[in-house]
Each structure stands twice: as C-alpha cells, then as structure tokens.
Write a protein that holds these residues in place. Structure first.
Motif, PDB file in Angstrom:
ATOM      1  N   MET A  44       9.341   1.825   2.634  1.00 32.04           N
ATOM      2  CA  MET A  44       9.971   3.123   2.855  1.00 32.04           C
ATOM      3  C   MET A  44      11.283   3.228   2.072  1.00 32.04           C
ATOM      4  O   MET A  44      11.572   4.270   1.459  1.00 32.04           O
ATOM      5  CB  MET A  44      10.231   3.336   4.345  1.00 32.04           C
ATOM      6  CG  MET A  44       9.014   3.091   5.233  1.00 32.04           C
ATOM      7  SD  MET A  44       7.588   4.106   4.796  1.00 32.04           S
ATOM      8  CE  MET A  44       8.191   5.731   5.275  1.00 32.04           C
ATOM      9  N   VAL A  46       0.849  -1.185   0.000  1.00 28.94           N
ATOM     10  CA  VAL A  46       0.000   0.000   0.000  1.00 28.94           C
ATOM     11  C   VAL A  46       0.887   1.239   0.000  1.00 28.94           C
ATOM     12  O   VAL A  46       2.046   1.193   0.393  1.00 28.94           O
ATOM     13  CB  VAL A  46      -0.940   0.020   1.231  1.00 28.94           C
ATOM     14  CG1 VAL A  46      -1.893  -1.161   1.192  1.00 28.94           C
ATOM     15  CG2 VAL A  46      -0.144   0.015   2.535  1.00 28.94           C
ATOM     16  N   GLU A  47       0.326   2.348  -0.475  1.00 31.81           N
ATOM     17  CA  GLU A  47       1.100   3.592  -0.537  1.00 31.81           C
ATOM     18  C   GLU A  47       1.234   4.253   0.832  1.00 31.81           C
ATOM     19  O   GLU A  47       2.270   4.853   1.146  1.00 31.81           O
ATOM     20  CB  GLU A  47       0.442   4.558  -1.525  1.00 31.81           C
ATOM     21  CG  GLU A  47       0.527   4.115  -2.975  1.00 31.81           C
ATOM     22  CD  GLU A  47       0.007   5.181  -3.919  1.00 31.81           C
ATOM     23  OE1 GLU A  47      -0.361   6.288  -3.437  1.00 31.81           O
ATOM     24  OE2 GLU A  47      -0.042   4.924  -5.129  1.00 31.81           O
ATOM     25  N   ASP A  48       0.192   4.159   1.641  1.00 27.47           N
ATOM     26  CA  ASP A  48       0.190   4.834   2.945  1.00 27.47           C
ATOM     27  C   ASP A  48      -0.452   3.892   3.963  1.00 27.47           C
ATOM     28  O   ASP A  48      -1.673   3.785   4.043  1.00 27.47           O
ATOM     29  CB  ASP A  48      -0.595   6.142   2.849  1.00 27.47           C
ATOM     30  CG  ASP A  48      -0.670   6.889   4.178  1.00 27.47           C
ATOM     31  OD1 ASP A  48      -0.029   6.445   5.152  1.00 27.47           O
ATOM     32  OD2 ASP A  48      -1.390   7.905   4.241  1.00 27.47           O
ATOM     33  N   VAL A  49       0.369   3.198   4.744  1.00 29.03           N
ATOM     34  CA  VAL A  49      -0.167   2.178   5.640  1.00 29.03           C
ATOM     35  C   VAL A  49      -0.998   2.795   6.762  1.00 29.03           C
ATOM     36  O   VAL A  49      -1.939   2.160   7.265  1.00 29.03           O
ATOM     37  CB  VAL A  49       0.978   1.310   6.205  1.00 29.03           C
ATOM     38  CG1 VAL A  49       1.784   2.080   7.247  1.00 29.03           C
ATOM     39  CG2 VAL A  49       0.449   0.009   6.784  1.00 29.03           C
ATOM     40  N   GLN A  50      -0.691   4.024   7.136  1.00 25.99           N
ATOM     41  CA  GLN A  50      -1.446   4.661   8.212  1.00 25.99           C
ATOM     42  C   GLN A  50      -2.910   4.820   7.839  1.00 25.99           C
ATOM     43  O   GLN A  50      -3.801   4.699   8.691  1.00 25.99           O
ATOM     44  CB  GLN A  50      -0.834   6.021   8.561  1.00 25.99           C
ATOM     45  CG  GLN A  50      -1.521   6.717   9.733  1.00 25.99           C
ATOM     46  CD  GLN A  50      -0.812   7.984  10.165  1.00 25.99           C
ATOM     47  OE1 GLN A  50       0.293   8.273   9.709  1.00 25.99           O
ATOM     48  NE2 GLN A  50      -1.423   8.754  11.040  1.00 25.99           N
ATOM     49  N   ASN A  51      -3.174   5.097   6.566  1.00 25.38           N
ATOM     50  CA  ASN A  51      -4.539   5.309   6.100  1.00 25.38           C
ATOM     51  C   ASN A  51      -5.094   4.136   5.308  1.00 25.38           C
ATOM     52  O   ASN A  51      -6.159   4.243   4.695  1.00 25.38           O
ATOM     53  CB  ASN A  51      -4.603   6.585   5.246  1.00 25.38           C
ATOM     54  CG  ASN A  51      -4.292   7.827   6.066  1.00 25.38           C
ATOM     55  OD1 ASN A  51      -4.912   8.062   7.097  1.00 25.38           O
ATOM     56  ND2 ASN A  51      -3.327   8.614   5.618  1.00 25.38           N
ATOM     57  N   ALA A  52      -4.388   3.011   5.323  1.00 21.72           N
ATOM     58  CA  ALA A  52      -4.865   1.816   4.617  1.00 21.72           C
ATOM     59  C   ALA A  52      -6.131   1.280   5.288  1.00 21.72           C
ATOM     60  O   ALA A  52      -6.284   1.378   6.512  1.00 21.72           O
ATOM     61  CB  ALA A  52      -3.779   0.752   4.615  1.00 21.72           C
ATOM     62  N   ARG A  76       6.955  -0.212   6.754  1.00 14.21           N
ATOM     63  CA  ARG A  76       5.946  -0.030   7.796  1.00 14.21           C
ATOM     64  C   ARG A  76       4.854  -1.051   7.537  1.00 14.21           C
ATOM     65  O   ARG A  76       4.505  -1.323   6.381  1.00 14.21           O
ATOM     66  CB  ARG A  76       5.385   1.390   7.786  1.00 14.21           C
ATOM     67  CG  ARG A  76       6.431   2.472   8.032  1.00 14.21           C
ATOM     68  CD  ARG A  76       5.789   3.849   8.037  1.00 14.21           C
ATOM     69  NE  ARG A  76       4.949   4.030   9.216  1.00 14.21           N
ATOM     70  CZ  ARG A  76       3.974   4.947   9.306  1.00 14.21           C
ATOM     71  NH1 ARG A  76       3.710   5.729   8.260  1.00 14.21           N
ATOM     72  NH2 ARG A  76       3.262   5.063  10.413  1.00 14.21           N
ATOM     73  N   GLN A 120       3.904  -0.924   3.599  1.00 13.54           N
ATOM     74  CA  GLN A 120       4.380   0.275   2.918  1.00 13.54           C
ATOM     75  C   GLN A 120       5.904   0.220   2.872  1.00 13.54           C
ATOM     76  O   GLN A 120       6.559   0.117   3.907  1.00 13.54           O
ATOM     77  CB  GLN A 120       3.929   1.537   3.650  1.00 13.54           C
ATOM     78  CG  GLN A 120       4.423   2.831   3.016  1.00 13.54           C
ATOM     79  CD  GLN A 120       4.006   4.070   3.805  1.00 13.54           C
ATOM     80  OE1 GLN A 120       3.272   3.971   4.792  1.00 13.54           O
ATOM     81  NE2 GLN A 120       4.471   5.228   3.365  1.00 13.54           N
TER      82      GLN A 120
END
Length: 307
Positions: free
Chosen positions: A219, A186-192, A225, A217
């Motif tokens: 890095m 995913v591009e952004d694991v925080q907002n996955a 991450r 994600q």
C-alpha cells in the motif's frame, strides 16, 4: 521456578483454552499441570471444526528442556503435523502462561524446535515477539532451485516458479523464520487466487517440507495487506511468521521500510526489521476455557475420515 506437579485427570479428559491472535485461532493445552500425549490424530481431532473445538493450530505448553528457557512451546497444525514456529501462536502462548498463572516472568523465554525466542507481554500495547533469525537461501526453506530462472531485485533474489496454464512464472521471495515461506507481490490481494495458487505453492514438489505461501499487496512503504495459505492449515485469517516474512522480503526488495503495519483479514500486526533483529507485535485474545474428551473426539474424527 517452582511449578505444581502435573495432575492426573480422567484418562481422556483434557482441559484447554481457546485463543486467537488477529483471527488466527488456537487450542491451548497446559502440559505442565496435565499429562498430555499430543499425537497427530489427537491434534487433528482438536482442530476439527465439525466434531472438535476448531483451530488453525494446537499449542502445547510444557516444562522447558533447556536451561535458558522458561517453557517449551510446541505447535501442531490442523493436519496434525508438528511445525517449527507460529508468530501469532507465540503471542497467545505468553498471554496463556500469564493468565493461567504458570509464570509471572516478563519477558518470557520460550523453547521452540529451532531455538529460544523472547516474548514481552504489555497489557495495553499487546505482545511483542523476538522472532529470531531470518535466512534467505533456497536450502534454508528446503527448496530445490536447480534449473530455475532467478532475478535480483534490490538485495533479494526472486525465484521464478512456473505456473501451469500461465505464460509468466511466479516471482517468489524465499524467507526462513524458523519455518519456510514463499512470498509474492500481487496488485490486489483481495482478489488474488489464494485458494487455488496457495495450495499449488504449498505442496509444490520443489519444497521438500512444503511451504507457507504469502500474497502481499504494497500500500505504501510502511503498510501492506497480506493473505497467507499456511502449510498444513490452509488460508488463515492471519499468519504471524507470514507477516514477518512478507515485510522482510519487501524491505529486501526495496519496496518497504521498517516499521510496517501488516493488515490481515483478522486484524493488524506491526513488524520491525533492521536487517538483523526481527520483532512483531499484535493482539492475543482468550475466547473461552473448557474440557474435552479427547478419545470421543478421535472416534468421531475416525468415522468422518473413513466413511
């Protein structure tokens, strides 16, 4: 190895230790010095965060059934199901054995459902676990791939799993590390969408034994991450086998190079893979010891589940 004979405590009083590995938390049970019968109901009661102690998994240490192991190590998820492996739990297992005086052996050999793993406890560097054999065929994670599109990326095969309401399917790497994993980038694991897509993947009918769903994600080639929706436990703060599965998938895809630091919500893990040997290291922390009336816990859980 000489071990004390199991004691006979009051019928329902169980001694336990609460531990965590990078936030992935466990109830540790000494089945060497106690006579314990861990059933799915009792595991759920211990893991319950309202009436029980609260944990992602219940870990039971028992005498080995194999001549090439020091102990048998069993894992029960929060839903009561017994599973094959838990990397963060394995680190807590060896620290628990040493702290409780069950053995001074180091490295330590643990018998799990799929074989024997080796663990080394370094008080300064943390616990390093030999994670065993990795496999990548759909059959290795009990995945029905019939009729699905797939694509090659590096040395890996990505399986395209359709997602309701989305035009593009999810591209999943399949990895077995004694237990099954499906990893996506995913591009952004925080907002996955871990809390929505995670349960969909975990319980998808193509996975006969369910699956751990990883969201990775990248890095840089040595740093990722990761969030994991674990089979039978939901999203946890860290997943050791999930970290290993993500790193292996990333290396096979050509995105990563060993060693890799895996940042989870609960802390950092370090994974090394040379295409054959897979090793993971990280923290293992004791939180507290206690005693619990397992029958009372089960009665409370029964009321909660049937009300």
């Amino acid at each position: 190895m000489n071990r004390p004979a199991p004691s006979t405590p009051a019928a329902s009083l169980w001694r336990f230790t609460k531990m965590h590995g990078a936030g992935n938390d466990f109830v540790m049970l000494d089945g060497v010095n106690q006579r314990l019968d861990v059933t799915p109901e009792r595991a759920r009661a211990l893991a319950d965060r309202h009436f029980g102690i609260g944990a992602d998994q219940i870990l039971l240490v028992e005498p080995a059934q194999s001549a090439d192991a020091d102990f048998r190590y069993r894992i029960f998820n929060a839903d009561g199901g017994e599973v094959e492996h838990c990397g963060n739990g394995a680190r807590c297992f060896v620290r628990f054995v040493h702290e409780q005086g069950l053995s001074a052996a180091n490295p330590l050999r643990a018998q799990i459902r799929t074989g024997v793993i080796t663990l080394n406890d370094d008080p300064e560097l943390g616990v390093e676990v030999d994670m065993g054999v990795t496999r990548f065929a759909p059959a290795d994670v009990d995945f029905d791939a019939q009729g699905l599109e797939h694509a090659a990326q590096g040395q890996d095969t990505l399986w395209m799993l359709p997602m309701p309401g989305q035009d593009a399917p999810m591209a999943l790497s399949l990895v077995s590390i004694s237990n099954p994993h499906a990893v996506q980038v995913v591009e952004d694991v925080q907002n996955a969408p871990v809390r929505t897509v995670g349960p969909f993947i975990e319980s998808h009918p193509r996975f006969a034994r369910k699956v751990n769903a990883g969201f990775m994600q990248v890095m840089d080639p040595h740093h990722i991450r990761l969030r994991v929706y674990e089979r039978g436990a939901g999203e946890t703060l860290a997943c050791g086998t999930g970290a290993c599965a993500a790193v292996v998938a990333g290396i096979r895809r050509g995105l990563l190079q060993s060693p890799v630091v895996v940042d989870t919500r609960g802390g950092a893990l370090r994974v090394q893979w040379d295409g054959r040997q897979l090793r993971m290291s990280g923290p293992a922390q004791t939180v507290f010891d206690g005693q619990v009336d397992i029958d009372a816990l089960c009665a409370s859980l029964a009321r909660k589940e049937t009300f």
